[in-house]
Design a protein around this motif. Structure first.
Motif, mmCIF file in Angstrom:
data_model
loop_
_atom_site.group_PDB
_atom_site.id
_atom_site.type_symbol
_atom_site.label_atom_id
_atom_site.label_comp_id
_atom_site.label_asym_id
_atom_site.label_seq_id
_atom_site.Cartn_x
_atom_site.Cartn_y
_atom_site.Cartn_z
ATOM 1 N N ALA A 63 12.642 37.587 103.400
ATOM 2 C CA ALA A 63 13.664 37.476 102.356
ATOM 3 C C ALA A 63 14.948 36.880 102.924
ATOM 4 O O ALA A 63 15.597 36.035 102.294
ATOM 5 N N CYS A 64 15.329 37.314 104.140
ATOM 6 C CA CYS A 64 16.522 36.750 104.784
ATOM 7 C C CYS A 64 16.322 35.268 105.087
ATOM 8 O O CYS A 64 17.230 34.453 104.887
ATOM 9 N N ASP A 65 15.131 34.911 105.578
ATOM 10 C CA ASP A 65 14.841 33.498 105.867
ATOM 11 C C ASP A 65 14.996 32.642 104.615
ATOM 12 O O ASP A 65 15.422 31.476 104.680
ATOM 13 N N MET A 66 14.647 33.224 103.474
ATOM 14 C CA MET A 66 14.681 32.475 102.213
ATOM 15 C C MET A 66 16.078 32.392 101.596
ATOM 16 O O MET A 66 16.267 31.796 100.547
ATOM 17 N N GLY A 67 17.061 33.037 102.239
ATOM 18 C CA GLY A 67 18.428 32.948 101.737
ATOM 19 C C GLY A 67 18.845 34.079 100.826
ATOM 20 O O GLY A 67 19.836 33.947 100.102
ATOM 21 N N ALA A 68 18.114 35.196 100.865
ATOM 22 C CA ALA A 68 18.484 36.341 100.016
ATOM 23 C C ALA A 68 19.600 37.147 100.674
ATOM 24 O O ALA A 68 19.505 38.368 100.838
ATOM 25 N N LEU A 69 20.652 36.471 101.050
ATOM 26 C CA LEU A 69 21.835 37.053 101.674
ATOM 27 C C LEU A 69 23.060 36.437 101.011
ATOM 28 O O LEU A 69 23.028 35.271 100.616
ATOM 29 N N PRO A 70 24.153 37.179 100.869
ATOM 30 C CA PRO A 70 25.297 36.673 100.109
ATOM 31 C C PRO A 70 26.015 35.490 100.745
ATOM 32 O O PRO A 70 26.691 34.742 100.049
ATOM 33 N N ASN A 71 25.865 35.309 102.060
ATOM 34 C CA ASN A 71 26.606 34.239 102.727
ATOM 35 C C ASN A 71 25.733 33.150 103.319
ATOM 36 O O ASN A 71 26.225 32.262 104.023
ATOM 37 N N TYR A 72 24.416 33.189 103.038
ATOM 38 C CA TYR A 72 23.519 32.189 103.603
ATOM 39 C C TYR A 72 22.652 31.528 102.534
ATOM 40 O O TYR A 72 22.231 32.166 101.563
ATOM 41 N N LEU A 73 22.362 30.262 102.754
ATOM 42 C CA LEU A 73 21.329 29.548 102.016
ATOM 43 C C LEU A 73 20.022 29.708 102.795
ATOM 44 O O LEU A 73 20.031 30.251 103.900
ATOM 45 N N PRO A 74 18.884 29.250 102.251
ATOM 46 C CA PRO A 74 17.637 29.347 103.024
ATOM 47 C C PRO A 74 17.775 28.704 104.402
ATOM 48 O O PRO A 74 18.451 27.692 104.568
ATOM 49 N N GLY A 75 17.107 29.324 105.386
ATOM 50 C CA GLY A 75 17.182 28.797 106.740
ATOM 51 C C GLY A 75 18.479 29.121 107.446
ATOM 52 O O GLY A 75 18.824 28.493 108.448
ATOM 53 N N TYR A 76 19.232 30.116 106.930
ATOM 54 C CA TYR A 76 20.490 30.574 107.537
ATOM 55 C C TYR A 76 21.549 29.479 107.607
ATOM 56 O O TYR A 76 22.313 29.381 108.554
ATOM 57 N N GLN A 77 21.574 28.631 106.563
ATOM 58 C CA GLN A 77 22.623 27.632 106.425
ATOM 59 C C GLN A 77 23.816 28.284 105.728
ATOM 60 O O GLN A 77 23.667 28.874 104.655
ATOM 61 N N GLN A 78 24.991 28.180 106.327
ATOM 62 C CA GLN A 78 26.172 28.830 105.784
ATOM 63 C C GLN A 78 26.569 28.253 104.422
ATOM 64 O O GLN A 78 26.629 27.039 104.257
ATOM 65 N N VAL A 79 26.829 29.156 103.469
ATOM 66 C CA VAL A 79 27.265 28.726 102.141
ATOM 67 C C VAL A 79 28.562 27.931 102.230
ATOM 68 O O VAL A 79 28.786 26.996 101.456
ATOM 69 N N GLY A 80 29.407 28.272 103.184
ATOM 70 C CA GLY A 80 30.704 27.614 103.297
ATOM 71 C C GLY A 80 30.669 26.230 103.909
ATOM 72 O O GLY A 80 31.695 25.534 103.926
ATOM 73 N N GLU A 81 29.508 25.780 104.423
ATOM 74 C CA GLU A 81 29.410 24.453 105.036
ATOM 75 C C GLU A 81 28.988 23.421 103.993
ATOM 76 O O GLU A 81 27.901 23.504 103.421
ATOM 77 N N ALA A 82 29.865 22.441 103.776
ATOM 78 C CA ALA A 82 29.639 21.444 102.724
ATOM 79 C C ALA A 82 28.350 20.660 102.947
ATOM 80 O O ALA A 82 27.610 20.365 101.992
ATOM 81 N N GLU A 83 28.066 20.315 104.185
ATOM 82 C CA GLU A 83 26.860 19.523 104.472
ATOM 83 C C GLU A 83 25.598 20.277 104.094
ATOM 84 O O GLU A 83 24.663 19.717 103.514
ATOM 85 N N ALA A 84 25.574 21.585 104.406
ATOM 86 C CA ALA A 84 24.412 22.400 104.055
ATOM 87 C C ALA A 84 24.273 22.518 102.544
ATOM 88 O O ALA A 84 23.173 22.418 101.991
ATOM 89 N N ARG A 85 25.402 22.731 101.856
ATOM 90 C CA ARG A 85 25.347 22.845 100.388
ATOM 91 C C ARG A 85 24.845 21.549 99.761
ATOM 92 O O ARG A 85 24.060 21.590 98.801
ATOM 93 N N ASN A 86 25.288 20.417 100.290
ATOM 94 C CA ASN A 86 24.882 19.133 99.710
ATOM 95 C C ASN A 86 23.370 18.955 99.731
ATOM 96 O O ASN A 86 22.780 18.420 98.790
ATOM 97 N N VAL A 87 22.734 19.394 100.821
ATOM 98 C CA VAL A 87 21.276 19.256 100.927
ATOM 99 C C VAL A 87 20.580 20.021 99.809
ATOM 100 O O VAL A 87 19.687 19.503 99.135
ATOM 101 N N PHE A 88 21.024 21.261 99.580
ATOM 102 C CA PHE A 88 20.374 22.085 98.567
ATOM 103 C C PHE A 88 20.808 21.692 97.150
ATOM 104 O O PHE A 88 20.022 21.812 96.202
ATOM 105 N N GLU A 89 22.033 21.236 96.985
ATOM 106 C CA GLU A 89 22.484 20.772 95.666
ATOM 107 C C GLU A 89 21.662 19.578 95.215
ATOM 108 O O GLU A 89 21.282 19.470 94.038
#
Length: 400
Positions: free
Chosen positions: A85-111
């Motif tokens: 579940a953690c790997d899949m991003g079921a955490l308030p501050n992470y996207l899947p693969g432990y990509q930080q929600v606050g990092e624009a580059e990581a968000r762009n990939v998932f957006e």
């Protein structure tokens, strides 16, 4: 320099562990060729859980064990597939693969992949979600495989918060107390009734096979969620394990030699851990420390395993274990009815005397839905991890 504030004598005063015992344990750990530290919720569900984990990380860094294959630090999750579940991003501050929600580059990939706009700030933790539901900031919830009324502190407050929602969906195996509050209940299949994956502590994704057919209209959780996603025209990508623990790159990571000449500030993840007394200091009113213990015959909150009549026969009474010397001071004998009282609640139990506990300590099983001990704990979340201290609290024992 920071450790100069914590001589062994201070550690003995705080923990009750003798100076020579600590010195012996430290030398055993430091001199080991490969030393592993394995810890679970006995540490993380404490008021100082975050600082305790920091201290463990520091210890593995200072001794070089974090770089040694077979050594290092291993966090055991309490619930099945919590790692997945953690790997899949079921955490308030992470996207899947432990990509930080606050990092624009990581968000762009998932957006781009999900065709959505993602928030740049971390979401709420589980306790915060309950709080915000009660405050009207959250209007609807979808709860899967969790029974907050049984597993979260202060069930009455949790029930009030969930009942105030405009829309509640619960997906579970049984009609739990939480499910009874829902507008919609989606029947989920049990682990033996579905195919899917479990992720182990090593990070390997493992396939499981169905042993029996699901009961009635129940379906695997992932299948229900996929059907909902398709109905909403937001199909989800497949889950795949891109980490090969046997690859040359992974082996190189484990075989990296540890350089003891590096300054401490260059150690990745090194962070000072500070000790402070728990907010709830014991006094004469609450002289005992309560430990919440996992029962051999119950799992989690006990709701599912309580449906097994055979398991229930092994633990027919709700007992509080009390040190024999403490019981003698209170005039208690095994089998006496007692009341366990904390600053946040109370419950009834049967006293069971034991010589295996240190004086001043009592133990209750946490997996007894007919006697939920969650009412003894404070509902306030910890400042950093946003979780509650559900392992210990201060109590007094009264004769019923």
């Amino acid at each position: 320099e920071a450790l100069s504030n914590y001589p062994l004598e201070t550690g003995e005063a705080v923990t009750g562990v003798g100076v020579e015992q600590m010195r012996h344990a430290a030398r055993l750990y430091a001199a080991a060729g490969k030393a592993a530290i394995v810890y679970g919720t006995g540490i993380t569900q404490q008021a100082l859980g975050v600082e305790s984990v920091k201290a463990l990380i520091n210890l593995t860094l200072l001794t070089g064990n974090i770089w040694r294959k077979g050594g290092g630090l291993h966090a055991l999750q309490r619930d099945c597939n919590a790692q997945g579940a953690c790997d899949m991003g079921a955490l308030p501050n992470y996207l899947p693969g432990y990509q930080q929600v606050g990092e624009a580059e990581a968000r762009n990939v998932f957006e781009t992949r999900w065709d959505v706009t993602l928030p740049s700030e971390p979401g709420a933790g589980a306790l915060e979600i309950i709080q915000q539901s009660g405050e009207g900031k959250i209007r609807g919830l979808y709860i899967t495989g969790e029974n907050p009324l049984a597993s979260f502190p202060q069930a009455a407050l949790v029930k009030e918060a969930l009942a105030s929602l405009e829309f509640l969906v619960v997906q579970d195996l049984f009609l739990t107390e939480t499910a009874k509050l829902a507008k919609v209940v989606l029947p989920a299949a049990g682990f033996a009734e579905k195919e899917g994956t479990f992720t182990n502590l090593e990070g390997k994704v493992q396939m499981i096979r169905k042993a029996v057919d699901p009961v009635g209209e129940s379906m695997p959780d992932w299948e229900i969620i996929l059907q909902l996603a398709e109905a909403m025209h937001k199909p989800l990508p497949l889950y795949r394990n891109e980490r090969d623990v046997d690859s040359p790159e992974e082996q190189e990571l484990w075989n990296t030699r540890f350089d003891y000449n590096l300054p401490l500030k260059s150690f990745p993840g090194y962070s000072l851990a500070e000790y402070s007394s728990p907010a709830e200091v014991p006094d004469d009113s609450y002289p005992y420390i309560l430990l919440a213990e996992t029962s051999l015959y119950r799992f989690g909150s006990g709701i599912r395993s309580a449906n097994s009549r055979r398991l229930s026969k092994f633990s027919p009474f709700f007992k509080v274990q009390i040190n024999e010397a403490d019981a003698q001071k209170m005039g208690l004998r095994s089998g006496d009815q007692v009341r366990v009282v904390s600053p946040d609640g109370q419950l009834q139990a049967v006293a069971e005397l034991t010589g295996s506990l240190p004086e001043g300590t009592v133990v209750l099983p946490r997996s007894a839905p007919e006697h939920p001990i969650t009412g003894l704990f404070s509902p306030l979340p910890e400042a950093v991890a946003k979780t509650s201290a559900r392992k210990t609290c201060h109590v007094r024992i009264e004769r019923s």
